[in-house]
Design a protein around this motif. Structure first.
Motif, short mmCIF file in Angstrom:
data_model
loop_
_atom_site.label_atom_id
_atom_site.label_comp_id
_atom_site.label_asym_id
_atom_site.label_seq_id
_atom_site.Cartn_x
_atom_site.Cartn_y
_atom_site.Cartn_z
N GLN A 167 47.87 47.12 44.68
CA GLN A 167 46.61 47.70 46.04
C GLN A 167 45.96 47.15 46.53
OE1 GLN A 167 45.12 51.65 45.60
NE2 GLN A 167 42.85 51.83 46.07
N ALA A 168 44.67 45.81 45.89
CA ALA A 168 44.17 45.25 46.04
C ALA A 168 44.49 43.57 46.69
CB ALA A 168 43.29 45.24 44.87
N LEU A 169 45.69 43.24 46.57
CA LEU A 169 46.61 42.33 47.14
C LEU A 169 47.07 43.01 48.79
CD1 LEU A 169 48.88 40.91 44.15
CD2 LEU A 169 47.63 39.98 45.06
N ALA A 170 47.15 44.34 49.25
CA ALA A 170 47.82 44.03 50.24
C ALA A 170 46.91 44.84 50.62
CB ALA A 170 48.62 45.68 49.98
N LYS A 171 45.36 44.98 50.38
CA LYS A 171 44.41 44.72 51.34
C LYS A 171 43.48 43.04 51.24
CE LYS A 171 43.43 49.66 50.72
NZ LYS A 171 44.38 50.40 52.73
N VAL A 172 43.88 42.95 50.71
CA VAL A 172 42.57 41.06 50.55
C VAL A 172 43.77 40.21 51.44
CG1 VAL A 172 42.42 39.68 49.73
CG2 VAL A 172 41.74 41.32 48.05
N ARG A 173 44.95 40.88 51.36
CA ARG A 173 46.20 39.94 52.39
C ARG A 173 45.23 40.46 54.11
NH1 ARG A 173 51.27 41.04 50.53
NH2 ARG A 173 51.08 42.92 51.83
N GLU A 174 44.80 41.61 54.63
CA GLU A 174 44.14 41.34 55.89
C GLU A 174 43.04 41.31 56.05
OE1 GLU A 174 46.91 41.77 57.69
OE2 GLU A 174 48.16 41.78 55.77
N MET A 175 42.16 40.55 55.00
CA MET A 175 40.50 40.40 55.13
C MET A 175 40.35 39.24 55.35
SD MET A 175 39.27 43.34 52.00
CE MET A 175 39.38 45.03 52.39
N SER A 176 39.21 39.09 55.95
CA SER A 176 38.20 37.99 55.48
C SER A 176 37.98 37.49 53.71
CB SER A 176 37.48 37.69 56.25
OG SER A 176 35.79 38.50 56.07
N THR A 177 37.60 36.35 54.10
CA THR A 177 37.55 35.53 52.91
C THR A 177 36.09 36.53 52.45
OG1 THR A 177 38.04 33.69 52.65
CG2 THR A 177 36.00 34.19 50.77
N ASP A 178 35.06 36.90 52.94
CA ASP A 178 33.68 37.66 52.26
C ASP A 178 34.08 38.97 52.03
OD1 ASP A 178 31.62 35.91 52.72
OD2 ASP A 178 31.35 35.83 55.26
N ALA A 179 35.61 39.88 53.41
CA ALA A 179 35.28 40.91 53.04
C ALA A 179 36.14 41.14 51.72
CB ALA A 179 35.80 41.79 54.02
N ALA A 180 36.75 40.51 51.81
CA ALA A 180 37.78 40.01 50.54
C ALA A 180 37.15 40.64 48.93
CB ALA A 180 38.58 39.00 50.29
N LEU A 181 35.95 38.60 48.71
CA LEU A 181 35.27 38.91 48.03
C LEU A 181 34.60 40.30 47.47
CD1 LEU A 181 34.19 35.24 48.47
CD2 LEU A 181 35.54 36.52 46.21
N GLU A 182 33.88 40.88 48.54
CA GLU A 182 32.96 42.29 48.31
C GLU A 182 33.56 43.60 47.96
OE1 GLU A 182 31.06 45.40 50.40
OE2 GLU A 182 30.81 43.16 51.83
N TYR A 183 35.33 43.27 48.11
CA TYR A 183 36.34 44.37 47.92
C TYR A 183 36.74 44.14 46.66
CZ TYR A 183 40.87 47.18 47.25
OH TYR A 183 41.95 47.74 47.66
N ALA A 184 36.84 42.78 46.20
CA ALA A 184 37.69 41.97 45.02
C ALA A 184 36.95 42.14 43.69
CB ALA A 184 37.91 40.75 44.77
N GLN A 185 35.70 41.67 43.84
CA GLN A 185 34.23 42.77 43.27
C GLN A 185 34.28 44.48 43.04
OE1 GLN A 185 30.60 41.25 44.36
NE2 GLN A 185 29.73 43.27 42.42
#
Length: 260
Positions: free
Chosen positions: A212-230
């Protein structure tokens, strides 16, 4: 379950078999519905840990849309005004699958068939199987499967495939990591089983949330991806599987996953 997609259960693994061997396992609405139904059933069964997608026989994994005159599934019958095309629905369903999805490419995977393989998480293929997009030969372009192709095939390799319509062997595709493994036909089942068995003994919860996270992170900016990953990592650490995995590591024993 659709008769054109058969299911075979072996332990924690569910195999979906496209069973239109007389049509080289060509894709149509019934096949798409059968695959989607199979994925729904697999996800509803907590004892299923992985899904394998393959084709019947040894000639074709899936030859794409059926180009026989008046055949169901031919791309020449697409309604441009209807956004609910079955291929789009199938791609969305495959990419949303919470279980590991492995393509066992038992024969040629062309056009939409190559798209199906590209939607899977991992690919084990016969080394002599042909992979490619042949649509330009009939005046088309692989429109519907471009999203998964763009994520799995290097840009210049994909462009050459699209412009020439010429397929490559799985053996050649291995060099560009388009497939994970390319093996002789006699070794296909053994290699597929070997790969699947390395997956199903890992945390089902970690894999489900990780996909689920991989699918979301793939479409995000780096900043948004890091916040979501945490956020995701903190939530994953609270799961029973994570607690069990850590306890098993400390106690030097095999973990007993509960998929929770």
């Amino acid at each position: 379950m659709s008769q054109v997609v058969k299911t075979v259960r072996a332990g924690a693994v569910l195999t979906l078999v496209i069973s239109r061997e007389e049509r080289r396992n060509a894709l149509n609405a019934d096949v798409a519905a059968g695959i989607c139904a199979g994925l729904d059933g697999a996800e509803a069964d907590r004892s299923v840990r992985a899904v394998v997608l393959t084709g019947a026989g040894d000639k074709a994994f899936c030859a794409g849309g059926d180009l026989q005159p008046n055949a169901q599934g031919t791309p020449f019958t697409i309604d441009a005004a209807d956004p609910r095309h079955y291929v789009a629905g199938l791609i969305r369903r495959m990419e949303a699958c919470r279980l590991p999805l492995i393509a066992r490419v038992n024969g040629h995977a062309l056009a939409g068939g190559f798209g199906l393989a590209s939607c899977c998480d991992l690919v084990v293929a016969r080394e002599d199987a042909l992979l490619g997009v042949t649509e330009v030969r009939v005046g088309l372009f692989p429109m519907m499967i471009l999203p998964p192709l763009l994520r799995t095939v290097p840009a210049r390799v994909l462009m050459e495939m699209c412009l020439t319509g010429e397929p490559i062997t799985a053996r050649a595709a291995l060099a560009d990591r388009i497939v994970n493994y390319a093996v002789p036909a006699a070794e296909l089942d053994g290699k597929t089983d070997w790969l699947v068995n390395r997956i199903i003994n890992k945390s089902p919860t970690g894999i489900r949330l990780g996909k689920q996270a991989l699918a979301k992170v793939r479409e995000m900016s780096t900043d948004a991806a890091l916040e979501y990953a945490q956020f995701m990592l903190a939530n994953m650490a609270r799961t029973r599987d994570a607690h069990e995995g850590f306890a098993a590591f400390v106690e030097k024993r095999a973990p007993q996953w509960t998929a929770e």
